[in-house]
Design a protein around this motif. Structure first.
Motif, PDB file in Angstrom:
ATOM      1  N   MET A   1      14.954 -12.028 -17.636  1.00 53.08           N
ATOM      2  CA  MET A   1      14.768 -12.511 -16.225  1.00 53.08           C
ATOM      3  C   MET A   1      13.432 -12.124 -15.644  1.00 53.08           C
ATOM      4  SD  MET A   1      17.326 -10.393 -13.657  1.00 53.08           S
ATOM      5  CE  MET A   1      18.378 -10.115 -14.958  1.00 53.08           C
ATOM      6  N   PRO A   2      12.523 -13.005 -15.115  1.00 55.87           N
ATOM      7  CA  PRO A   2      11.299 -12.478 -14.637  1.00 55.87           C
ATOM      8  C   PRO A   2      11.154 -11.636 -13.415  1.00 55.87           C
ATOM      9  CG  PRO A   2      11.429 -14.576 -14.161  1.00 55.87           C
ATOM     10  CD  PRO A   2      12.898 -14.267 -15.047  1.00 55.87           C
ATOM     11  N   LEU A   3      10.181 -10.769 -13.163  1.00 54.21           N
ATOM     12  CA  LEU A   3       9.915  -9.964 -12.119  1.00 54.21           C
ATOM     13  C   LEU A   3       9.102 -10.780 -11.116  1.00 54.21           C
ATOM     14  CD1 LEU A   3      10.293  -7.209 -10.775  1.00 54.21           C
ATOM     15  CD2 LEU A   3       8.190  -6.484 -11.906  1.00 54.21           C
ATOM     16  N   SER A   4       9.595 -10.955 -10.007  1.00 58.30           N
ATOM     17  CA  SER A   4       8.650 -11.993  -9.188  1.00 58.30           C
ATOM     18  C   SER A   4       7.520 -11.339  -8.314  1.00 58.30           C
ATOM     19  CB  SER A   4       9.468 -12.945  -8.145  1.00 58.30           C
ATOM     20  OG  SER A   4      10.640 -12.025  -7.854  1.00 58.30           O
ATOM     21  N   GLY A   5       7.486  -9.942  -8.559  1.00 60.63           N
ATOM     22  CA  GLY A   5       6.564  -9.065  -7.976  1.00 60.63           C
ATOM     23  C   GLY A   5       6.782  -7.873  -7.740  1.00 60.63           C
ATOM     24  N   ALA A   6       5.955  -6.907  -7.732  1.00 61.31           N
ATOM     25  CA  ALA A   6       5.968  -5.341  -7.498  1.00 61.31           C
ATOM     26  C   ALA A   6       4.991  -4.924  -6.723  1.00 61.31           C
ATOM     27  CB  ALA A   6       6.252  -4.622  -8.939  1.00 61.31           C
ATOM     28  N   MET A   7       5.083  -3.997  -5.853  1.00 61.83           N
ATOM     29  CA  MET A   7       4.000  -3.445  -5.185  1.00 61.83           C
ATOM     30  C   MET A   7       4.459  -2.080  -5.110  1.00 61.83           C
ATOM     31  SD  MET A   7       2.222  -4.175  -1.504  1.00 61.83           S
ATOM     32  CE  MET A   7       3.212  -3.272  -0.480  1.00 61.83           C
ATOM     33  N   LEU A   8       3.261  -1.236  -4.901  1.00 63.21           N
ATOM     34  CA  LEU A   8       3.573   0.213  -4.708  1.00 63.21           C
ATOM     35  C   LEU A   8       2.321   0.649  -3.608  1.00 63.21           C
ATOM     36  CD1 LEU A   8       4.903   3.030  -5.092  1.00 63.21           C
ATOM     37  CD2 LEU A   8       3.177   3.410  -7.106  1.00 63.21           C
ATOM     38  N   ALA A   9       2.546   1.335  -2.574  1.00 62.66           N
ATOM     39  CA  ALA A   9       1.597   1.533  -1.844  1.00 62.66           C
ATOM     40  C   ALA A   9       1.573   2.906  -1.133  1.00 62.66           C
ATOM     41  CB  ALA A   9       1.511   0.604  -0.632  1.00 62.66           C
ATOM     42  N   VAL A  10       0.707   3.542  -1.118  1.00 63.35           N
ATOM     43  CA  VAL A  10       0.608   5.017  -0.577  1.00 63.35           C
ATOM     44  C   VAL A  10      -0.743   5.138   0.579  1.00 63.35           C
ATOM     45  CG1 VAL A  10       0.381   7.492  -1.116  1.00 63.35           C
ATOM     46  CG2 VAL A  10       1.512   6.133  -2.640  1.00 63.35           C
ATOM     47  N   SER A  11      -0.286   5.745   1.662  1.00 68.28           N
ATOM     48  CA  SER A  11      -1.522   5.809   2.519  1.00 68.28           C
ATOM     49  C   SER A  11      -1.315   7.315   3.099  1.00 68.28           C
ATOM     50  CB  SER A  11      -1.201   4.573   3.776  1.00 68.28           C
ATOM     51  OG  SER A  11      -2.400   4.926   4.731  1.00 68.28           O
ATOM     52  N   ALA A  12      -2.494   7.988   3.414  1.00 66.69           N
ATOM     53  CA  ALA A  12      -2.408   9.399   3.977  1.00 66.69           C
ATOM     54  C   ALA A  12      -3.677   9.041   5.129  1.00 66.69           C
ATOM     55  CB  ALA A  12      -2.816  10.412   3.027  1.00 66.69           C
ATOM     56  N   TYR A  13      -3.248   9.854   6.331  1.00 61.11           N
ATOM     57  CA  TYR A  13      -4.286   9.822   7.443  1.00 61.11           C
ATOM     58  C   TYR A  13      -4.096  11.150   8.220  1.00 61.11           C
ATOM     59  CZ  TYR A  13      -6.593   8.667  11.770  1.00 61.11           C
ATOM     60  OH  TYR A  13      -7.539   8.673  12.772  1.00 61.11           O
ATOM     61  N   ALA A  14      -5.298  11.712   8.499  1.00 62.79           N
ATOM     62  CA  ALA A  14      -5.431  12.750   9.342  1.00 62.79           C
ATOM     63  C   ALA A  14      -6.815  12.831  10.209  1.00 62.79           C
ATOM     64  CB  ALA A  14      -5.324  14.079   8.503  1.00 62.79           C
ATOM     65  N   GLU A  15      -6.645  13.205  11.309  1.00 65.98           N
ATOM     66  CA  GLU A  15      -7.726  13.455  12.235  1.00 65.98           C
ATOM     67  C   GLU A  15      -7.913  14.896  12.848  1.00 65.98           C
ATOM     68  OE1 GLU A  15      -9.235  10.113  14.956  1.00 65.98           O
ATOM     69  OE2 GLU A  15      -8.385  11.864  16.288  1.00 65.98           O
ATOM     70  N   LEU A  16      -9.219  15.383  12.487  1.00 69.77           N
ATOM     71  CA  LEU A  16      -9.592  16.811  12.891  1.00 69.77           C
ATOM     72  C   LEU A  16     -10.393  16.686  14.164  1.00 69.77           C
ATOM     73  CD1 LEU A  16     -10.749  18.623   9.543  1.00 69.77           C
ATOM     74  CD2 LEU A  16      -8.710  18.802  10.687  1.00 69.77           C
ATOM     75  N   SER A  17     -10.052  17.336  15.072  1.00 69.78           N
ATOM     76  CA  SER A  17     -10.813  17.491  16.359  1.00 69.78           C
ATOM     77  C   SER A  17     -11.074  18.849  16.865  1.00 69.78           C
ATOM     78  CB  SER A  17     -10.055  16.771  17.386  1.00 69.78           C
ATOM     79  OG  SER A  17      -9.003  17.244  17.701  1.00 69.78           O
ATOM     80  N   THR A  18     -12.289  18.729  17.789  1.00 68.06           N
ATOM     81  CA  THR A  18     -12.668  20.039  18.193  1.00 68.06           C
ATOM     82  C   THR A  18     -13.232  19.768  19.409  1.00 68.06           C
ATOM     83  OG1 THR A  18     -13.778  22.135  17.874  1.00 68.06           O
ATOM     84  CG2 THR A  18     -14.827  20.030  16.869  1.00 68.06           C
ATOM     85  N   ALA A  19     -13.003  20.722  20.531  1.00 68.15           N
ATOM     86  CA  ALA A  19     -13.707  20.770  21.478  1.00 68.15           C
ATOM     87  C   ALA A  19     -15.449  20.700  21.629  1.00 68.15           C
ATOM     88  CB  ALA A  19     -13.305  21.319  22.410  1.00 68.15           C
ATOM     89  N   LEU A  20     -16.163  19.958  22.160  1.00 62.42           N
ATOM     90  CA  LEU A  20     -17.512  20.312  22.274  1.00 62.42           C
ATOM     91  C   LEU A  20     -18.037  20.196  23.787  1.00 62.42           C
ATOM     92  CD1 LEU A  20     -18.589  17.258  19.755  1.00 62.42           C
ATOM     93  CD2 LEU A  20     -18.378  19.650  19.362  1.00 62.42           C
ATOM     94  N   ASP A  21     -19.272  20.697  23.881  1.00 64.81           N
ATOM     95  CA  ASP A  21     -19.799  20.932  25.349  1.00 64.81           C
ATOM     96  C   ASP A  21     -19.481  19.718  26.250  1.00 64.81           C
ATOM     97  OD1 ASP A  21     -20.580  23.659  24.445  1.00 64.81           O
ATOM     98  OD2 ASP A  21     -22.705  23.107  24.171  1.00 64.81           O
TER      99      ASP A  21
END
Length: 170
Positions: A1-21
């Motif tokens: 029996m055929p495999l009609s499709g497979a997907m693997l996805a991984v995502s990471a996101y981060a945001e650094l912030s700092t106060a400026l003048d």
């Protein structure tokens, strides 16, 4: 029996912030990878999949035989020759950890070596994909290097984990 499709996805996101003048400095950072596979056994292809939610009693272990013992969703035995994608996720409600790897005999060693392990704390997950240009993947050798050990780290309570394996028969 055929495999009609497979997907693997991984995502990471981060945001650094700092106060400026005169405002706020931000440094968004992200990393994403995605793998889509078509039916077959060559590069960018897979023809086998195993997916299950499993529970291990306190202090219990199990060896998942990647070559001929696992059953697919339709009850047919699966023999992986190569693993192209793997996701293991420990349930958030676990008290103990789920430990992956280091079967006592015939360990599937191409990902973690024969003695390597990964500890998944409650709610943690492991995701590995080989990419679409890789025809080899992580080799499985029937009867000598085909056991993926999963263990409950302690004797107090059971653990539950989800597992999804995408691979090829040749």
């Amino acid at each position: 029996m055929p495999l009609s499709g497979a997907m693997l996805a991984v995502s990471a996101y981060a945001e650094l912030s700092t106060a400026l003048d005169l405002g706020t400095g931000k440094a968004p950072q992200s990393l994403s990878r995605q793998m889509s596979l078509k039916n077959g056994t060559a590069a960018g292809q897979a023809d086998r999949v195993f997916s299950d939610r499993r529970t291990l009693a306190a202090s219990a272990t199990e060896d998942l035989d990647l070559a001929g013992v696992l059953l697919d969703a339709f009850g047919s035995a699966i023999t992986f020759a190569r693993i192209k994608g793997l996701v293991i996720a420990a349930a958030a409600g676990n008290t103990n950890n789920v430990v992956v790897g280091a079967a006592a005999s015939n360990p599937w060693a191409t990902l973690l070596s024969s003695t390597g392990t990964v500890t998944l704390r409650p709610g943690a997950f492991l995701a590995v994909g080989t990419g679409t240009a890789d025809a080899t993947g992580y080799a499985v050798t029937a009867a000598t290097a085909d056991l993926l050990k999963i263990a409950n780290s302690a004797g107090s309570t059971s653990v539950t984990y989800d597992i999804h394996i995408i691979g090829a028969s040749a």
